[in-house]
Structures are given as C-alpha cells and as structure tokens.
Design an enzyme around this catalytic site. Structure first.
Site, PDB file in Angstrom:
ATOM      1  N   GLU A  49     -23.982  37.319  10.195  1.00  0.00           N
ATOM      2  CA  GLU A  49     -22.798  36.646  10.726  1.00  0.00           C
ATOM      3  C   GLU A  49     -23.236  35.865  11.948  1.00  0.00           C
ATOM      4  OE1 GLU A  49     -19.031  39.547   9.787  1.00  0.00           O
ATOM      5  OE2 GLU A  49     -19.307  38.819  11.828  1.00  0.00           O
ATOM      6  N   ASP A  60     -12.552  38.852  21.145  1.00  0.00           N
ATOM      7  CA  ASP A  60     -13.817  39.454  21.544  1.00  0.00           C
ATOM      8  C   ASP A  60     -13.736  40.229  22.852  1.00  0.00           C
ATOM      9  OD1 ASP A  60     -15.823  38.785  19.525  1.00  0.00           O
ATOM     10  OD2 ASP A  60     -15.239  36.726  19.983  1.00  0.00           O
ATOM     11  N   TYR A 174     -13.395  42.075   5.433  1.00  0.00           N
ATOM     12  CA  TYR A 174     -13.886  42.602   6.699  1.00  0.00           C
ATOM     13  C   TYR A 174     -12.821  43.544   7.239  1.00  0.00           C
ATOM     14  CZ  TYR A 174     -16.179  42.362  11.328  1.00  0.00           C
ATOM     15  OH  TYR A 174     -16.817  42.648  12.505  1.00  0.00           O
TER      16      TYR A 174
END
Lengths: 272, 374
Positions: A49, A60, A174
């Site tokens: 990734e 994040d 995911y």
C-alpha cells in the site's frame, strides 16, 4: 484478474495470508521510497500500500501525519508519485494499491488519475475519505481501467454497509480493526475474529485487516483468520527513526521479514 | 459514515417534532436572549451618506455571537440521541465558548479542539472555555488553525463515535451538518425579515455578512434566497491582500475541491493539497466554505467581495466611533464592505449587516495590530 487477485489466489492455495505493508510515498524523499519498496518486496511483502501524502490526513494518527508532512515539505505531487510507481514497476511485479485522500485525486481528474495509475502499473486504489455511497464516479473509471477499488469496513459498519461494500469492492475488503485513526495499538479487539467472520458471510472477496497491527505476534494472529494483515504506522515509525536512506530501507525490510515469518508459521500450523 | 446516517435520521425526526421545536424556541428566547434587535444605525447611515443601514445585533446574544443559535439546537439533538460527550472545533473560540456553554448547562462532558496559533491569539476565549468546565485540546499539527482543529475533532469522533456527539460550528463538514447548521442559524434571517418589514414596510435591498465557513451568512441569507429583489453580499477575508496569497477567501481565490466531507470552493495548490490561510480574524481563517454558499455563488444568487486585515481594523474603529458598538474582527469585514457599498446606493434603499459577534475577544489582537500594548 489483476496482480492483486492472482496474489490472493496463490496465497490461498498455500494456506497463507498476505502481508501488506504501508509506506508513505516521498517520506522523506522519492529516492528513499524506491529503495524501501524494493526492500519490502525482498523482505517478503505480498502487496504494497503506497500512501499518497495529503495535507489534511483526517483518518491518520500522529505517525502517518508526520510522515505526510515530511513528504509534502519539498512539494511532492501526485504525478511524481506515479512516476515512482512506474520506475519501481520496471523491476517488480508485486501488487500495488495507491492509498490516499479524495481531493488530490479529484484535482488531478478522476478519469485521468485512473488512466495514469493503470498505465504506470498500479493495481488498486483505496480512497480513505470516499464512502462507497459516493464512489460511483471513481468506480466508473477504476472499472474501466481494470483497477481494484478497495473499500473499508469498520466495527461500526452495519449489515447494509457490509452488503454494499461486498457488492462494490474489488480486490479485497479492508477491515479496520478498531474505531479510530491509523496507529499502533497495544491490544487488538478480542472479538476481531468474530467480526471478520461476520463480514466473510457477505462476501467472497479476501478480507484484509489493518489499523493498529504493530507486532509479529499480532500479525500472526490476524493471519490465523483473515486473508491479509496491513501494517502501516509501526513500519513508518521504524523508517522515521532510522538514519539515512540505506538504513531506512534495511530496517523496513528487516521488520517486514520478521512479520512475514511469524505469519508463515501460522500457515504451517494450519496445514499440519 | 454510520454516525452521519444516525445523525441525519435523528435530525430529520427532531425537526418534525413539535416538542423539539418548542424546546428550541424556549431556549433561544430564555437562554440566548432572542430575539436580537434589528438596529437602525443612524449615524453610520449619515456618515456614509447613502442607503439606510440596519445592524442585526447577533453580538447581543448570550456568549457574544450568533454561534449560540446553533449550539443550542445541536445540544438538544445530542441529548435526544443519548450522547454523553460533546466535542467541537473552534477558530476564534466563539463556537468553542458557545459549545462549552450549552454543555455546561446540561452537565455534559465537553472537549474543544483549537489550533495552537488560535489559542495564542484568542487567549481570553480559551480561559472562558476552561471556566465553563471544558477541556481545551491544543492542536499542533498543520497550520495550527481552524482546519487542523477540525481534522483533530474528526479523528476524535471516529475514535469515540459510540458515545460522542461532534458539534460542528459552521455550515461546512459532511452532510447533514451544512443543512442542520443553516437551519439552526436561519432564525437570524427569519427575525430580520419580520423586523425590516415592520421598520421599512418592505424587504431590504441588500444583505451583507462576513464569510469564513459561512454560518452567520447562511443564517441571515437563507430566508431571503427566494426573494430575487434582495441582493446578497458575502464578504471574505482578504488577509494581507488577495494577490499576496495570504488570505482566507475560498470563493474568490479557491477552486472546487472536497474538504472535510463536502464539495465546495477550497483554497488549494495545483496538486490538491490544502493551502495555508491567513486572516486577522481567527473565525474566518478556514480554507473552505459551505457547499450551499458555493452553490449560491455558482447560481449567481450571492455576490462575493473581500476585505483585508487593514480594512477590518479600520471598520472596527469606524463602527465604534459612529455607533458605540465594537464589532468582532469577523463582523468588521462586513462593515468594511458596506463602507464601500452604501454610498453608491440611493438614500431610500436599505441594507442589513449581520453583526455576527462583539469585539471583546479581539481587543488584544487589535491592540497588537495597532502597536498599543494592552
């Protein structure tokens, strides 16, 4: 089937789970990233990734925020990341998923971006702030270019969301192991195995688990019930701490091979 | 996303529920002090020598700005949803104060995210929030202003989504926030409409409001959107000048993009990275603008101009001296635009300026700017 599908099929035959390391492109510069990518593959990564840095990475945690800031310092742009992928692709056939935020893709032009991504040899796209409900336009172009559009599911995703992602997702799903942002966690959720099983009922796509996986032991545990483990912040932090381009690549490769070994042992146990 | 769906559903139910509307009205009246006056600014009108100027006195609301209209609405919603913890982002601190205020009133845990730069220039509001029992989280990432505070609040929300209500203060962010905040702020325009009809016997010719994310602007404008004769003017922050690149004028200087979950005009570079902004008014220092305002601009319904830091400072002095009212730095941008506009309009025309907040919080900033130590 593209490189992602082929890789998952191969691993399935061997009873193994994929190890998918995440690194930020251009942290601290593109030449170093190229060395790191090569080291990741040599260390045993099954898919990569590649993070496309964004000024406002709302999904994040601090480690990847810092890495994006470093990457953006000398004005890194999407075309330069794509050139890096092209260069890496000349010597590697490892599947590559571009992981980023919507605005840089949108600004580049979704169609142009998908075309360019396919042309340089990327295999999939994960747009972390694009919910599947809003993904029609991007999906149109990823489908047209044979790229896998990967979607996220999380512990708060209800049955409708799981069905939607199962229907629209390509490549793999995911699964975000915890509610929250990226970053190492001391402990993963106890019921993670059951959660993955819940998603498994709705899809035949491979399921990768990410967010918070930081040790070989955790990766091995994930490998015992999921199809892939994604490791980001723990790797990016090691790269951050290592001094110099060669050392960064060496430490990244060493960490990945440590993770991969632990995951392979689980596969061997499963077989015997 | 499930959290947004939950919020959308809860709000759709609440807005149809007469007991919710009654509760909201009661709190706006008894707690926030509504309705606020529509004040005819006679000396200001004379000084500019043109159209008749009215000020919608949102500065007289409890906590000193229009922000309380929205926080009252959303806290009632949060309570209906059974959320125990409230988080918010703030720029100038007005929304943070308004959030901490309503959280205190209902005994809810409250955390406010605020950029480090804003904490420094709005220390008074930081102290107010703490006094109200809120925890102020200093955000040191990125440009250390409003957008970074919003990033951090979003990160908190996705982490603690099950028990936490995210109380967004502007008509920005993901749906349903832009719609919901507009609805809660529309009380400004609804009152102003009634009041101007009483005072002038007809609708106003022009509405003027400053624009950061756009909450006070949408609040005043929305009830007039379907009145084609009423002109609308949004005033963006030109900072040190539009040409310098150091400004926060998203509509005048930005391009279409997606920031914080909505598509609107965004200040960004060629590769889609969000640009650093500058305005002396912390509440306007945001690189995006509400999606509905962006749409109204594209339809040509709302016109946009800008005012610089210098012009805003001059406007504060001007309004203070002509009317005895010290506006917030944000609202001063609207005053500055009217200084240019009013003299060009006939004397029988009327203009309503949204005086969205009072200037007490800005005295240190203004003092520094003018080289006067406070």
């Amino acid at each position: 089937m593209n490189r992602i599908g082929i890789k998952f099929a191969e691993l399935k035959k061997r009873g193994e789970a994929a190890l998918i390391p995440f690194v930020t492109a251009g942290d601290p510069d593109l030449a170093t990233t190229l060395k790191i990518l090569q080291a990741l593959e040599a260390g045993g990564a099954d898919c990569i990734e590649l993070g496309i840095p964004f000024s406002d990475p709302t999904a994040d945690g601090p480690v990847i925020q810092r890495s994006s800031e470093r990457a953006l310092k000398d004005g890194l742009s999407l075309p330069r990341v794509l050139r890096l992928v092209r260069k890496f692709r000349q010597t590697s056939q490892i599947p590559i998923v571009l992981f980023g935020y919507f605005n840089p893709f949108f600004r580049y032009g979704l169609r142009e971006f998908c075309r360019a991504a396919a042309r340089v040899g990327a295999d999939g796209i994960l747009c972390v702030d694009l919910p599947p409900e809003e993904s029609a336009e991007l999906k149109r172009w990823t489908d047209a270019e044979g790229l896998d559009l990967v979607f996220l599911l999380s512990p708060t995703s209800g049955p409708n969301r799981v069905r939607l992602v199962a229907k629209k997702g390509r490549g793999f799903i995911y699964y975000v192991s915890v509610t929250g942002v990226t970053g190492a966690r001391r402990a993963l959720a106890d019921d993670l195995r059951a959660q993955v099983a819940r998603v498994r009922q709705a899809t035949s796509l491979p399921i990768g688990v990410g967010f918070g996986i930081s040790t070989p032991k955790q990766a091995a545990w994930i490998a015992s019930f999921a199809d892939a483990a994604v490791v980001g912040s723990a790797l990016v932090e090691r790269i951050e701490k290592a001094k110099g381009s060669a050392e960064k690549a060496r430490r990244a490769g060493a960490f990945v091979s440590e993770l991969k070994r632990a995951m392979e042992q689980v596969a061997r146990k499963k077989k015997s | 996303m499930p959290a947004l769906t939950e919020l959308e559903r809860a709000y759709a139910q609440a807005r149809r529920d007469s007991s919710f509307r009654k509760e909201l009205q009661r709190d706006l009246h008894q707690y926030a002090g509504r309705e606020t006056p529509l004040y005819f600014a006679e000396r200001l009108t004379k000084a500019l020598g043109g159209s008749r100027i009215y000020l919608k006195r949102e500065d007289l609301c409890h906590t000193g700005a229009h922000k309380i209209n929205n926080t009252i609405g959303q806290i009632l919603l949060a309570r209906r949803m059974g959320k125990k913890r409230i988080i918010a982002e703030t720029g100038a601190g007005q929304h943070g104060v308004a959030t901490a205020t309503v959280a205190a009133r209902f005994g809810l845990e409250c955390e406010i995210y605020m950029g480090k730069e804003d904490v420094a220039r709005q220390s008074l509001n930081v102290f107010r929030m703490k006094l109200l029992g809120a925890t102020v989280r200093v955000v040191e990432s990125g440009s250390q202003t409003l957008k970074d505070a919003m990033n951090e609040a979003l990160r908190d929300w996705v982490t603690n989504v099950r028990n936490t209500y995210y109380l967004i203060g502007s008509v920005a962010g993901p749906h349903p926030y832009p719609l919901m905040v507009r609805d809660f702020q529309s009380v400004i325009g609804r009152e102003a409409r009634r009041q101007i009809l009483k005072a002038e016997g007809r609708l106003p010719d022009c509405l003027v409001a400053c624009v950061g994310g756009g909450s006070n602007c949408m609040g005043l404008f929305y009830p007039f959107v379907r009145e084609p004769k009423v002109k609308m003017l949004g005033v963006e922050a030109a900072g040190r000048g539009l040409r310098t690149g150091q400004h926060a004028a998203s509509i005048l200087g930005g391009e279409v993009g997606v920031l914080h979950g909505s598509k609107s005009y965004v200040l960004q570079d060629r590769s889609g990275q969000i640009r650093q902004t500058h305005s002396i008014a912390a509440g306007l220092d945001y690189p995006g603008v509400g999606p509905e305002l962006s749409y109204l601009r594209d339809r040509g319904r709302v016109q946009f101009v800008s005012a610089t830091d210098d012009e805003a400072i001059d406007a504060i002095k001007f309004l203070a001296e002509t009317e005895g009212i010290i506006p917030a730095l944000e609202s001063a941008h609207a005053i500055a635009a009217v200084k240019g506009l009013a003299p060009r309009l006939a004397k029988n025309r009327s203009v309503i300026i949204n005086l969205s907040g009072r200037g007490d919080k800005d005295m240190i900033t203004v003092g520094d700017y003018l080289g006067v130590g406070i």
